[in-house]
Design a protein around this motif. Structure first.
Motif, PDB file in Angstrom:
ATOM      1  N   VAL A 192       0.850  -1.185   0.000  1.00  0.00           N
ATOM      2  CA  VAL A 192       0.000   0.000   0.000  1.00  0.00           C
ATOM      3  C   VAL A 192       0.889   1.238   0.000  1.00  0.00           C
ATOM      4  CG1 VAL A 192      -1.752   1.294   1.272  1.00  0.00           C
ATOM      5  CG2 VAL A 192      -1.874  -1.199   1.173  1.00  0.00           C
ATOM      6  N   PHE A 193       0.652   2.134  -0.970  1.00  0.00           N
ATOM      7  CA  PHE A 193       1.446   3.340  -1.159  1.00  0.00           C
ATOM      8  C   PHE A 193       0.592   4.565  -0.871  1.00  0.00           C
ATOM      9  CE2 PHE A 193       2.965   0.041  -3.944  1.00  0.00           C
ATOM     10  CZ  PHE A 193       4.343   0.149  -3.961  1.00  0.00           C
ATOM     11  N   ASP A 194       1.264   5.666  -0.482  1.00  0.00           N
ATOM     12  CA  ASP A 194       0.549   6.933  -0.474  1.00  0.00           C
ATOM     13  C   ASP A 194       0.567   7.511  -1.886  1.00  0.00           C
ATOM     14  OD1 ASP A 194       3.023   8.184  -0.918  1.00  0.00           O
ATOM     15  OD2 ASP A 194       3.159   9.050   1.080  1.00  0.00           O
ATOM     16  N   GLY A 195      -0.034   8.664  -2.088  1.00  0.00           N
ATOM     17  CA  GLY A 195      -0.156   9.218  -3.423  1.00  0.00           C
ATOM     18  C   GLY A 195       1.154   9.579  -4.070  1.00  0.00           C
ATOM     19  N   ASN A 196       2.215   9.695  -3.264  1.00  0.00           N
ATOM     20  CA  ASN A 196       3.534  10.056  -3.788  1.00  0.00           C
ATOM     21  C   ASN A 196       4.461   8.864  -3.959  1.00  0.00           C
ATOM     22  OD1 ASN A 196       2.990  12.897  -3.899  1.00  0.00           O
ATOM     23  ND2 ASN A 196       3.225  12.969  -1.659  1.00  0.00           N
ATOM     24  N   GLY A 197       3.942   7.659  -3.800  1.00  0.00           N
ATOM     25  CA  GLY A 197       4.741   6.462  -4.031  1.00  0.00           C
ATOM     26  C   GLY A 197       5.488   5.938  -2.828  1.00  0.00           C
ATOM     27  N   LYS A 198       5.231   6.468  -1.637  1.00  0.00           N
ATOM     28  CA  LYS A 198       5.876   5.955  -0.430  1.00  0.00           C
ATOM     29  C   LYS A 198       5.122   4.730   0.067  1.00  0.00           C
ATOM     30  CE  LYS A 198       6.814   7.096   4.414  1.00  0.00           C
ATOM     31  NZ  LYS A 198       6.640   8.109   5.488  1.00  0.00           N
ATOM     32  N   VAL A 199       5.867   3.666   0.387  1.00  0.00           N
ATOM     33  CA  VAL A 199       5.248   2.451   0.909  1.00  0.00           C
ATOM     34  C   VAL A 199       4.772   2.710   2.339  1.00  0.00           C
ATOM     35  CG1 VAL A 199       5.562   0.032   1.497  1.00  0.00           C
ATOM     36  CG2 VAL A 199       6.656   0.953  -0.543  1.00  0.00           C
ATOM     37  N   LEU A 200       3.473   2.570   2.562  1.00  0.00           N
ATOM     38  CA  LEU A 200       2.918   2.750   3.902  1.00  0.00           C
ATOM     39  C   LEU A 200       3.007   1.460   4.707  1.00  0.00           C
ATOM     40  CD1 LEU A 200      -0.258   4.835   2.963  1.00  0.00           C
ATOM     41  CD2 LEU A 200       1.942   5.665   3.824  1.00  0.00           C
ATOM     42  N   TRP A 201       2.700   0.345   4.074  1.00  0.00           N
ATOM     43  CA  TRP A 201       2.847  -0.965   4.709  1.00  0.00           C
ATOM     44  C   TRP A 201       2.710  -2.037   3.639  1.00  0.00           C
ATOM     45  CZ3 TRP A 201      -1.387  -4.170   4.193  1.00  0.00           C
ATOM     46  CH2 TRP A 201      -2.631  -3.565   3.999  1.00  0.00           C
ATOM     47  N   GLN A 202       3.152  -3.242   3.973  1.00  0.00           N
ATOM     48  CA  GLN A 202       3.048  -4.358   3.047  1.00  0.00           C
ATOM     49  C   GLN A 202       2.994  -5.663   3.836  1.00  0.00           C
ATOM     50  OE1 GLN A 202       6.455  -4.605   0.451  1.00  0.00           O
ATOM     51  NE2 GLN A 202       7.846  -3.815   1.971  1.00  0.00           N
ATOM     52  N   ASP A 203       2.498  -6.701   3.185  1.00  0.00           N
ATOM     53  CA  ASP A 203       2.358  -7.984   3.851  1.00  0.00           C
ATOM     54  C   ASP A 203       2.371  -9.087   2.810  1.00  0.00           C
ATOM     55  OD1 ASP A 203       2.069  -9.803   5.877  1.00  0.00           O
ATOM     56  OD2 ASP A 203      -0.060  -9.441   6.216  1.00  0.00           O
ATOM     57  N   LYS A 204       2.810 -10.248   3.195  1.00  0.00           N
ATOM     58  CA  LYS A 204       2.779 -11.415   2.330  1.00  0.00           C
ATOM     59  C   LYS A 204       1.351 -11.912   2.175  1.00  0.00           C
ATOM     60  CE  LYS A 204       6.895 -12.857   0.880  1.00  0.00           C
ATOM     61  NZ  LYS A 204       7.126 -13.203  -0.545  1.00  0.00           N
ATOM     62  N   VAL A 205       1.007 -12.375   0.982  1.00  0.00           N
ATOM     63  CA  VAL A 205      -0.326 -12.920   0.733  1.00  0.00           C
ATOM     64  C   VAL A 205      -0.179 -14.233  -0.019  1.00  0.00           C
ATOM     65  CG1 VAL A 205      -1.463 -10.677   0.702  1.00  0.00           C
ATOM     66  CG2 VAL A 205      -0.550 -11.618  -1.428  1.00  0.00           C
ATOM     67  N   PRO A 206      -1.197 -15.091   0.034  1.00  0.00           N
ATOM     68  CA  PRO A 206      -1.143 -16.334  -0.751  1.00  0.00           C
ATOM     69  C   PRO A 206      -1.005 -16.034  -2.234  1.00  0.00           C
ATOM     70  CG  PRO A 206      -2.903 -16.430   0.862  1.00  0.00           C
ATOM     71  CD  PRO A 206      -2.403 -15.024   0.874  1.00  0.00           C
ATOM     72  N   SER A 207      -0.450 -16.967  -2.958  1.00  0.00           N
ATOM     73  CA  SER A 207      -0.158 -16.740  -4.371  1.00  0.00           C
ATOM     74  C   SER A 207      -1.408 -16.688  -5.235  1.00  0.00           C
ATOM     75  CB  SER A 207       0.778 -17.840  -4.895  1.00  0.00           C
ATOM     76  OG  SER A 207       0.187 -19.124  -4.720  1.00  0.00           O
ATOM     77  N   GLN A 208      -2.513 -17.240  -4.778  1.00  0.00           N
ATOM     78  CA  GLN A 208      -3.715 -17.310  -5.600  1.00  0.00           C
ATOM     79  C   GLN A 208      -4.806 -16.324  -5.166  1.00  0.00           C
ATOM     80  OE1 GLN A 208      -3.797 -19.201  -8.377  1.00  0.00           O
ATOM     81  NE2 GLN A 208      -1.682 -19.712  -7.862  1.00  0.00           N
ATOM     82  N   VAL A 209      -4.417 -15.170  -4.646  1.00  0.00           N
ATOM     83  CA  VAL A 209      -5.425 -14.197  -4.232  1.00  0.00           C
ATOM     84  C   VAL A 209      -5.855 -13.339  -5.417  1.00  0.00           C
ATOM     85  CG1 VAL A 209      -4.576 -14.076  -1.875  1.00  0.00           C
ATOM     86  CG2 VAL A 209      -3.720 -12.446  -3.567  1.00  0.00           C
TER      87      VAL A 209
END
Length: 469
Positions: A192-209
């Motif tokens: 998830v990024f803000d409008g200027n391209g900064k990563v706000l947070w991220q998480d691993k997800v299953p490959s088939q989402v």
């Protein structure tokens, strides 16, 4: 009691020695280094149970390989579940509930908050955390570029202040307020990024989402992704995701502001309330469930009225109020957040009045000009996320001005801001209700949304955040 507790998320506590353990929750590993690893592990799992608002099942594995099924409560209480055949513990009573229950009881009596203590690099300094947070992950590569593959959208330049690779065949999601962009990355992460391209947070997800979507659950805006049998959603700020197990063959829909789970003709539909999937009650006979808003579901009979149904509350009926010139309801077509689409009969045979109604009180909030029933049959409904404008086939609507405009042969495709993209006799056009339309090249990029003053477009699995012209 154990059989009444869902088996998700899968939790395993593995004890390695007197100081080290590992907790796995839904596949995510949490290393533990503590003077009492059992206490620390139980604290972590009880924290997760507190997030879910219910006990969870866990399997505790001792260093010698003996394993015990447990039930861990949000308050730290631990119950042992007697396994069939005596388990691998050789018939001995499990040490987990005995030791941990005593430790937790002492902690509660002393008034000490239960939290996970994790050592940093084994230096012996304990760091308390209010709640488990998402793990630190490698940041996606983000940088500026030029968008030269196709013509740019009307009013935007080819200069992209930031770009990022996204998973093939996935699409981005722009938050309704235009402050965030959520994507799936090629290495199976939700970023998830803000409008200027900064990563706000991220998480691993299953490959088939599936691709991410912004929705509302328990009155909070969340980012959600789903597999065939599980809905995952994040409230942001680094918090761990919640998980909802979906029944077999369930159909997950996002037509409304919240998820609706269609569970089959006999099982009905479900909404999410209090972090749990709850069956929509009291569905009137011959009605169809249209969408979910929060913990409520909107229903309608073919010729009305509308109904709101919510767990533990009586059904509320919403009567549809006819627009000027209308007689009786021909039928309710569909719905989107806050709006219901209805065709009304007129004094002229085979002529109907398309009207958009409030799902709160049934009033007509937009009325289109009368048209033939055959003509309106293939009209598509395309609303914007802010509720300012919409297109229902040839009817363009400005909800702010409370006016509608007829655009012959127009077929809407998408909306960005207040700009409506569509086709007129195979030509791509861009227009706003009541204003001049602009013919565009047919391969012109159409934005997925606006974020931080940028138009978000995608080409060949790369997201481009275009600057204004």
């Amino acid at each position: 009691m154990a059989e009444k507790i869902p088996s998700w998320p899968k939790v395993t506590i593995r004890l390695y020695d007197d100081h080290n353990a590992e907790v796995k929750i839904a596949g995510r590993s949490h290393p533990v280094n503590h003077h009492d690893p059992r206490q620390a592990a139980i604290a972590l799992v009880s924290e997760r149970a507190g997030q879910l608002g219910r006990p969870v099942k866990a399997t505790a594995v001792e260093s010698d390989g003996a394993s015990w099924p447990l039930i861990i409560h949000p308050d730290g209480r631990v119950e042992a579940v007697e396994p069939d055949g005596g388990g691998r513990g050789g018939g001995n009573k499990p040490i987990w509930p005995i030791i941990v229950a005593a430790v937790v009881a002492c902690a509660l009596i002393a008034g000490t908050a239960v939290y996970l203590l994790v050592f940093s690099k084994g230096d012996g300094v304990a760091t308390p955390t209010a709640s488990p947070k998402l793990p630190a992950l490698p940041t996606p590569s983000v940088g500026p570029d030029q968008f030269v593959a196709r013509p740019v959208p009307l009013g935007w330049s080819a200069n992209a202040s930031w770009t990022v690779d996204i998973a093939p065949d996935s699409t981005p999601a722009v938050s309704p307020d235009g402050t965030e962009v959520a994507v799936l990355t090629p290495d199976s992460k939700l970023a998830v990024f803000d409008g200027n391209g900064k990563v706000l947070w991220q998480d691993k997800v299953p490959s088939q989402v599936g691709s991410p979507i912004y929705t509302t659950i328990d009155s909070k805006r969340v980012v959600a992704v789903a597999t065939e049998n599980t809905l995952y959603y994040w409230a942001g700020d680094g918090a761990l995701p919640n998980e909802i197990e979906l029944p077999d063959s369930a159909d997950l829909q996002f037509f409304g502001g919240s998820p609706l789970v269609q569970m089959g003709e006999t099982a009905g539909a479900g909404v999410i309330s209090g972090g749990k999937l709850k069956t929509v009650p009291n569905q009137p006979r011959s009605s169809t469930i249209l969408l979910a808003e929060g913990s409520r579901a909107l229903m309608s009979r073919y010729q009305g009225p509308l109904y709101w149904s919510e767990p533990d509350k009586p059904v509320q009926e919403v009567k549809l109020q006819p627009p000027p010139g209308a007689k009786d309801i021909d039928h309710v077509v569909s719905a989107s957040p806050g709006r219901a689409l209805v065709l009304w009969k007129t004094a002229t045979a085979d002529t109907v009045i398309p009207a958009v109604h409030s799902t709160a009180n049934g009033s007509a909030v937009a009325t289109c000009q009368p048209t033939s029933a055959d003509n309106v049959g293939d009209w598509q409904w395309v609303p914007d996320t802010a509720g300012n404008v919409a297109a229902w086939g040839e009817c363009l609507i400005d909800f702010t001005a409370r006016k509608s405009f007829h655009y012959a042969d127009f077929k809407p495709v998408s909306i960005t801001g207040t700009t409506i993209y569509g086709t007129v006799r195979n030509d791509l056009v861009a227009t706003t209700p009541g204003h001049t339309s602009h013919t565009l090249a047919n391969d012109t990029a159409r934005p997925w949304g606006l974020a931080g003053g940028h138009a978000i477009v995608v080409q060949n699995s790369v997201l481009f955040a275009l600057d204004k012209r």
